[in-house]
Design an enzyme around this catalytic site. Structure first.
Site, PDB file in Angstrom:
ATOM      1  N   HIS A   1      40.468  39.031  41.619  1.00 35.07           N
ATOM      2  CA  HIS A   1      39.841  38.768  42.909  1.00 35.07           C
ATOM      3  C   HIS A   1      38.314  38.763  42.765  1.00 35.07           C
ATOM      4  O   HIS A   1      37.770  39.336  41.816  1.00 35.07           O
ATOM      5  CB  HIS A   1      40.284  39.803  43.928  1.00 35.07           C
ATOM      6  CG  HIS A   1      41.705  39.631  44.358  1.00 35.07           C
ATOM      7  ND1 HIS A   1      42.276  40.370  45.352  1.00 35.07           N
ATOM      8  CD2 HIS A   1      42.682  38.783  43.928  1.00 35.07           C
ATOM      9  CE1 HIS A   1      43.531  40.002  45.529  1.00 35.07           C
ATOM     10  NE2 HIS A   1      43.795  39.037  44.662  1.00 35.07           N
TER      11      HIS A   1
ATOM     12  N   CYS B   1      41.520  45.825  45.990  1.00 33.11           N
ATOM     13  CA  CYS B   1      40.059  45.729  45.972  1.00 33.11           C
ATOM     14  C   CYS B   1      39.438  46.819  46.841  1.00 33.11           C
ATOM     15  O   CYS B   1      38.390  47.369  46.491  1.00 33.11           O
ATOM     16  CB  CYS B   1      39.610  44.342  46.412  1.00 33.11           C
ATOM     17  SG  CYS B   1      39.981  43.063  45.183  1.00 33.11           S
TER      18      CYS B   1
ATOM     19  N   CYS C   1      41.603  42.916  49.787  1.00 25.49           N
ATOM     20  CA  CYS C   1      42.987  43.401  49.775  1.00 25.49           C
ATOM     21  C   CYS C   1      42.980  44.908  49.499  1.00 25.49           C
ATOM     22  O   CYS C   1      41.930  45.495  49.219  1.00 25.49           O
ATOM     23  CB  CYS C   1      43.793  42.664  48.708  1.00 25.49           C
ATOM     24  SG  CYS C   1      43.344  43.138  47.014  1.00 25.49           S
TER      25      CYS C   1
ATOM     26  N   GLU D   1      36.016  40.325  44.393  1.00 25.49           N
ATOM     27  CA  GLU D   1      35.421  41.662  44.429  1.00 25.49           C
ATOM     28  C   GLU D   1      35.556  42.339  43.063  1.00 25.49           C
ATOM     29  O   GLU D   1      34.624  42.983  42.579  1.00 25.49           O
ATOM     30  CB  GLU D   1      36.108  42.530  45.492  1.00 25.49           C
ATOM     31  CG  GLU D   1      36.048  41.957  46.884  1.00 25.49           C
ATOM     32  CD  GLU D   1      37.245  41.065  47.250  1.00 25.49           C
ATOM     33  OE1 GLU D   1      37.546  40.974  48.446  1.00 25.49           O
ATOM     34  OE2 GLU D   1      37.870  40.463  46.343  1.00 25.49           O
TER      35      GLU D   1
END
Length: 155
Positions: free
Chosen positions: A86, A117, A114, A88
């Site tokens: 992801h 993260c 999410c 992040e």
């Protein structure tokens, strides 16, 4: 108006500025489902950026296809069944790779983080999350609130 001069109402706010940068960062993504960008900021200085995509040296999903689509996995479920990271996560990894401390920073994301993260950002010391789009993960928002992480949904 002279070069470099500004009208006060024409400049974006700092929040708008960093989110605009996150949107540009997202354009580097090779994910077939969605392009996400993230920017870590402290004291109005950019520390690191990240976008969603596969690790270094791995074929991009745009080249080999989407594993999640092949397996019929809906958005927001079974994130471990993905070849990519992801945005992040990649921003945090970039900071670590270059020895940049991010404790006390804020992150600007084009999508709500999410749960994975969220936990990572909390433990990394990120104190505020600015995000645009919603993600089907209420638990991440609950954890941010419980941890005292400031949340800002931007429009």
């Amino acid at each position: 108006m002279a070069l470099g001069a500004h009208k006060g109402d024409e400049r974006p706010s700092w929040e708008e500025y960093f989110m605009q940068i996150a949107r540009v960062v997202a354009t580097r993504s090779t994910c077939l489902r969605r392009q996400v960008g993230a920017v870590l900021v402290k004291n109005k200085q950019i520390l690191a950026t990240g976008y969603n995509g596969v690790p270094r040296g791995i074929r991009h999903c745009s080249e080999r296809g989407c594993l999640r689509d092949e397996l019929g996995i809906p958005s927001g479920e079974r994130q471990e069944l993905c070849r990519g990271l992801h945005a992040e996560q990649n921003a945090i990894i970039q900071a670590a790779y270059h020895g940049v401390a991010i404790n006390g920073s804020e992150i600007y994301c084009t999508l709500q983080p999410c749960i994975t993260c969220a936990k990572t950002l909390i433990n990394a010391g990120v104190v505020a999350v600015h995000y645009l789009g919603d993600y089907p993960d209420e638990l991440s928002l609950e954890l941010f609130k419980e941890a005292g992480t400031r949340l800002f949904k931007m429009g």
